[in-house]
Scaffold this active site. Structure first.
Site, short mmCIF file in Angstrom:
data_model
loop_
_atom_site.label_atom_id
_atom_site.label_comp_id
_atom_site.label_asym_id
_atom_site.label_seq_id
_atom_site.Cartn_x
_atom_site.Cartn_y
_atom_site.Cartn_z
N GLU A 16 32.62 45.29 42.47
CA GLU A 16 32.71 45.30 41.13
C GLU A 16 34.19 44.20 40.36
O GLU A 16 35.15 44.46 41.19
CB GLU A 16 33.01 47.58 40.87
CG GLU A 16 32.04 47.76 39.04
CD GLU A 16 32.36 48.91 38.86
OE1 GLU A 16 31.31 49.28 39.31
OE2 GLU A 16 33.33 49.19 38.75
N HIS A 34 32.16 52.92 34.90
CA HIS A 34 33.82 52.94 35.82
C HIS A 34 34.60 52.49 35.38
O HIS A 34 35.27 52.09 34.45
CB HIS A 34 32.40 52.16 37.23
CG HIS A 34 31.53 52.72 37.75
ND1 HIS A 34 31.26 51.79 38.51
CD2 HIS A 34 30.97 53.80 37.56
CE1 HIS A 34 30.73 52.22 38.67
NE2 HIS A 34 30.12 53.66 38.68
N GLY A 52 33.52 32.79 53.86
CA GLY A 52 32.14 33.26 54.51
C GLY A 52 30.93 33.94 53.82
O GLY A 52 30.17 34.13 54.95
N VAL A 59 26.52 35.09 49.37
CA VAL A 59 26.60 36.01 48.08
C VAL A 59 25.64 34.95 47.41
O VAL A 59 25.24 34.37 46.87
CB VAL A 59 28.50 34.88 47.43
CG1 VAL A 59 28.05 35.46 46.14
CG2 VAL A 59 29.43 35.65 47.89
N PRO A 60 24.78 35.71 46.75
CA PRO A 60 23.76 35.55 45.31
C PRO A 60 24.26 34.60 44.25
O PRO A 60 25.85 35.12 43.92
CB PRO A 60 22.56 36.84 45.36
CG PRO A 60 24.36 37.66 45.45
CD PRO A 60 25.07 37.17 46.39
#
Lengths: 425, 613
Positions: B234, B276, B299, B302-303
């Site tokens: 986040e 949050h 490494g 990650v989309p």
């Protein structure tokens, strides 16, 4: 929630009131700080604060604006009539600082302290996971520069307090010897002040040393507002202003007030009241992802609001929350139409049917306005009782005369964003 | 069997639940049952403001008792195997109750659910936990789950969702995120794209949670059952960089699919606090974009956005299957958890005849209702006691003249001095030191055929005679022949020449306001006959009220309904209601006067004991 910035005057007044308590009375600071707000009768101030007409003064906006000196938002060495005039010229007027434009409505007036450049010091205390860090630099002031690179640091593990010997050896080596113990005692006291009052951030740049007294000239601070039940009484009647340029609108203030009345969470930030993409998303985490996806699809400028409801609010609260958003989004028509995304993940314990009943009630009430504004509605939600929730949404679709598409957990959470926005450009 | 240190919860783990979160406990037990656990995962509940006892829950179709303790220490002594406490205390007391749990050596993991625990207190607790080698999950979290083994509180939502997201049996994925709501969404994504979740933890949305994303990823790394890692980060804070470091140092070697949310923060000109507490970008490095880039460089998989998070997870999973790191297991036959009655009712699946029916009031909505009227309406319309009574007794809001008459009867019957049997009994009971209710009831119990019952009796007697078409003379003769008194006729002192004012008031009101008064007219004819015989055989107040009320009921309801109400005792009710005002008055009077125990004088009793040996 959590860390919230406070006004400079509130911070300084708190130091004046409480520093003696944290230094065995060795350090005192005279409370000569006056806040001028939009409702302040400036004519009455000199009788209330006699020093205003005796001392030379400093005036600055007190609205969480950084680097005021560089933005020419600083009046130095002024008489009261000059200060009064300066404030009147600026009060309730817009000003742009960097990329942000906001209305000036709070000023701090304090005595002007003549001093030399070499009397200015930099002090900051920040909270980290395992402890707090004290940052110090012997050349403070507006030209302090890259403090991250320059400052001396002292890490204080959580639950402990720094000794003055430590402060002197780790932080004050470049301070003239005769001043070291004076400043060390001040920092020791300020640390206790910081810890006991649940500060999460405190920066004094600069504080000046004249003779045996230490006076903070410029201060920025944040408190942990969840500690209100612990430290609230010592804070005094403090308020948390919204960031500069982000005046809380009546609707935002209303939702904040609702939020404070329920154990559940209701949040609303209006980003662009003329935007065409409105969201009503359940969940603190999910709401961010919806905003991400809208941005990703290039609708950054059309994103009208950010907000979330969570923690199982009852039907009534959800209704009031939904109504507020519907009211905002149907105030000004746009020939291209608008989108309302009623989104959310798979709830853990929020009753989807109950919260949806509140939303449906609001949608019914705004039926005509939604039609007039050419609103298209997309719904995606899962969790307890979601089938019933989706059913009442679908049912509403048949009678509302506004297109509503309804999806459950079998559809990816943010899919409705692209369904809605693709082909709109 | 001792647990490995990377295992916080397994199929034998039992927990304490701090505070009476019965819904959460039932959900945990449903999960246990669906997962084939032999023992419930909740050993006991701790109710700091209550007392020791038991709470009943379902375990499948069976019901089980879960003990409740006031003291955590006591609970621990009774259940030495428990090493988890799920803390549902409020933000005010979450820290102190966690500290209390830390003092108990057997407790190893504390989950703090509350949102809004002060940061400094949390940081102190976290440091303490580290020293004591204990684990905190939370605060501001829903908890976490080990699929098919142990579920924290409300994690995973309803049992339907648990089955849909295949959380009742283990898969190969370790998942961790801040958000509790999103973790549930993620379990669904994991279920759709892999062989399912092994363990999932939501660390909570605070800036300084008790345990971090990395803490749990490192545990998952050590756990041989977990083959791939999935994580949601986040915007705000720098925890994700510790993961970057761990990737670089090869502390994490299992494939990690990770996405940091909050890429939109760049769209906002001023700082926006997301849902949050920790989600706030203070610097460039804290932005989601920067974190995603750093993770990718180190490494992690990650989309491009949350939209293809599932696809990336599926890709990694498929490659692990291909490399035979994961061998998909056959799906076990799920144990069916019986549906909760309330859920089934909501879903319209079951029905059940009610044991009770009520048609006069409803307390379930936003506002209390008398009949169909909300209480605020009752006051807005100024219905008075008469109006309320007419709704609750006769299920009809009677017209103003009638409700006023009801109030008049209550006023007239409210009291008749201290000497009558009801008041006397109340006074004697009050003086014997009894409480209000006992004294009141003692007086009330004298109401019957001889005292106060004449209202009812007169109404019945006169209406029967009238309905039977007897002339007043025939009626009087009949009664005489039977040797019966005519109820409602006769007074001890009042007479034709010394009329009872109460009777005058009621009679006049009825004549003036009622639509018609056939029974009263009939009774007055009867009175003419009886008073011609004896001066004091007048229509008395009980008779007058009863007969007038019968007239009133007959003009507002059908004859059958009116008779039914009289038969049911509604008129008796009027007297009981009115007179209780006076009886309470006598009780208060005696107490106020501090009257002592009453003992009847001997000389007022004729002792005539004549029993023979």
């Amino acid at each position: 929630m959590a860390q919230k910035a406070i006004r400079e005057a509130d911070g300084k007044r708190m130091i004046a009131r409480l520093l003696p308590e944290y230094t065995n009375g060795l350090y005192t600071l005279t409370d000569k700080y006056v806040t001028v707000g939009p409702g302040t009768d400036m004519k009455k101030l000199p009788t209330q604060y006699k020093w205003l007409t005796k001392d030379k003064l400093v005036v600055k906006p007190d609205q969480l604006i950084k680097r005021r000196g560089k933005s020419k938002l600083l009046l130095l060495n002024a008489s009261w009539p000059e200060a009064e005039k300066w404030i009147k010229e600026r009060m309730s007027k817009p000003v742009t600082v960097g990329t942000v434009t906001g209305i000036l409505d709070h000023f701090i007036v304090e005595p002007f302290i003549p001093h030399n450049q070499q009397d200015e010091y930099y002090l900051a205390i920040l909270s980290k996971r395992d402890g707090d860090e004290i940052l110090f630099h012997h050349e403070g002031g507006i030209n302090v520069g890259d403090i991250d690179a320059k400052a001396s640091r002292l890490f204080v593990p959580i639950g402990t307090f720094p000794k003055t010997s430590e402060i002197e050896s780790k932080l004050l080596q470049k301070v003239p010897r005769e001043r070291q113990s004076l400043i060390a005692g001040f920092i020791e006291g300020m640390f206790k002040f910081y810890a006991d009052l649940n500060y999460t951030y405190l920066e004094i740049n600069p504080f000046v040393v004249t003779g045996r007294t230490i006076i903070p000239l410029d201060l920025a601070a944040k408190l942990d507002d969840t500690a209100e039940f612990v430290s609230g009484r010592k804070w005094g009647g403090i308020s948390f202003p919204s960031p500069f340029g982000r005046q809380l609108s009546a609707e935002e203030a209303y939702i904040a007030d609702l939020d404070s009345k329920t154990g559940a969470s209701l949040k609303l930030t209006v980003l662009n009241s003329e935007g065409r993409v409105w969201t009503m998303v359940a969940g603190g985490g999910a709401s961010v992802i919806y905003a991400d996806t809208i941005t990703d699809l290039g609708f950054m400028s059309e994103m009208a609001n950010y907000g979330e409801y969570s923690g199982d609010p009852n039907e009534e609260f959800t209704y009031l929350y939904a109504k507020t958003i519907l009211d905002l989004m149907t105030r000004k028509k746009n020939p291209k139409g608008k989108f309302l995304l009623i989104g959310g993940g798979i709830a853990n314990f929020t009753d989807v049917a109950n919260t949806f009943k509140g939303i449906v009630r609001a949608l019914r009430e705004y039926q005509k306005k939604l039609q007039e504004n050419k609103v298209k509605i997309y719904v995606r939600r899962g969790g307890p009782n979601y089938k019933e929730g989706l059913r009442i949404m679908r049912e509403l679709g048949n009678e509302l005369g506004v297109p509503i598409e309804v999806y459950g957990p079998e559809t990816h959470m943010t899919k409705i964003v692209s369904m809605a926005l693709k082909g709109d450009k | 069997m001792a647990k490995n240190d990377y295992v916080l919860f397994d199929k034998n783990t039992q927990a304490f639940i701090y505070n009476m979160q019965t819904n959460a406990v039932q959900r945990m037990l449903d999960f246990d049952y669906a997962s084939g656990r032999k023992t419930p995962s909740v050993a006991a509940m701790i109710n700091p403001t209550g007392s020791d006892g038991f709470q009943k829950f379902f375990f499948g179709l069976k019901e089980v008792l879960v003990p409740v303790y006031k003291s955590m220490k006591h609970a621990a002594a009774k259940h030495p195997n428990v090493d988890v406490m799920i803390n549902f205390a409020s933000f005010r007391s979450a820290a102190s109750s966690t500290e209390e749990a830390f003092a108990i050596p057997q407790i190893h993991t504390v989950v703090i659910i509350a949102e809004g625990v002060p940061e400094r207190r949390m940081r102190e607790l976290t440091a303490k936990a580290k020293k004591l080698n204990k684990i905190i999950i939370g605060p501001a979290t829903v908890g976490g789950i080990v699929a098919g083994q142990f579920k924290i509180g409300n994690t995973g939502g309803t049992i339907e969702n648990i089955m849909d997201s295949k959380l009742h049996r283990p898969g190969s994925v370790g998942f961790v995120s801040k958000s509790g709501g999103l973790s549930n969404e993620a379990y669904n994504i994991v279920a759709q794209n892999t062989d399912g979740l092994y363990e999932g933890i939501a660390i909570g949305g605070d800036r300084f949670p008790g345990s971090t994303l990395l803490d749990h990823l490192l545990r998952f790394e050590k756990n041989p059952e977990i083959k791939m890692l999935v994580c949601l980060g986040e915007v705000g804070g720098s925890d994700e960089y510790t993961i970057v470091e761990a990737l670089k140092k090869k502390q994490i070697t299992k494939p990690l699919v990770m996405w940091v949310t909050g890429t939109c923060s760049k769209a906002f000109k001023t700082e926006v606090q997301f849902g949050h507490a920790g989600a706030k970008a203070g610097s460039e490095a804290e932005t989601a974009d920067a974190k995603n880039a750093a993770l990718k460089a180190a490494g992690a998989v990650v989309p491009n956005s949350f939209d293809d998070y599932g696809e990336k997870i599926a890709q990694v999973y498929k490659s692990l299957v291909k490399k035979k790191v994961i061998t998909p297991k056959p799906e076990p036959t799920p144990v069916k958890v019986p549906m909760d009655y309330t859920t089934a009712v909501k879903a319209g699946l079951v029905r059940r005849p009610a044991n009770f029916i009520s048609t006069i009031s409803d307390d379930r909505g936003e506002e209390l209702k008398y009949g169909c009227l909300e209480i605020s309406d009752v006051f807005k319309r100024d219905l008075g006691i008469g109006g309320v009574l007419s709704i609750l007794w006769f299920k009809k809001l009677l017209p103003k003249y009638a409700t006023k008459f009801i109030e008049m009867t209550i006023m007239v019957t409210a009291d008749h001095g201290p000497a009558v049997s009801g008041a006397h009994n109340t006074i004697v009971a009050a003086r014997a030191g009894k409480d209000l209710i006992s004294s009141l009831v003692s007086g009330m119990l004298t109401i019957g055929p001889r005292f106060g019952g004449a209202i009812d009796g007169a109404a019945q007697l006169f209406s029967e005679a009238y309905d039977a078409g007897r002339t007043p003379q025939q009626f009087v003769d009949d009664m005489k022949a039977k040797g019966a008194n005519i109820q409602g006729i006769g007074h001890r002192v009042k007479s034709v020449h010394n009329p009872d004012m109460r009777v005058q008031i009621i009679k006049e009101y009825a004549k003036k306001q009622f639509k018609s008064t056939p029974l009263l007219d009939y009774a007055l004819e009867v009175e003419k006959i009886t008073t011609s015989k004896k001066d004091n055989l007048i229509l008395n107040v009980d008779g007058c009220i009863g007969i007038c009320f019968a007239d009133l009921l007959r003009s507002e309801f059908s004859k059958e309904e009116a008779d039914m109400y009289i038969k049911l005792g509604a008129l008796n009710g009027l007297f009981v209601l009115g007179r209780s005002i006076g009886l309470i008055g006598h009780f208060l009077d005696q107490k106020r006067l501090k009257q002592g125990l009453y003992r009847h004088p001997w000389d007022d009793i004729a002792y005539m004991v004549d029993m023979k040996e």
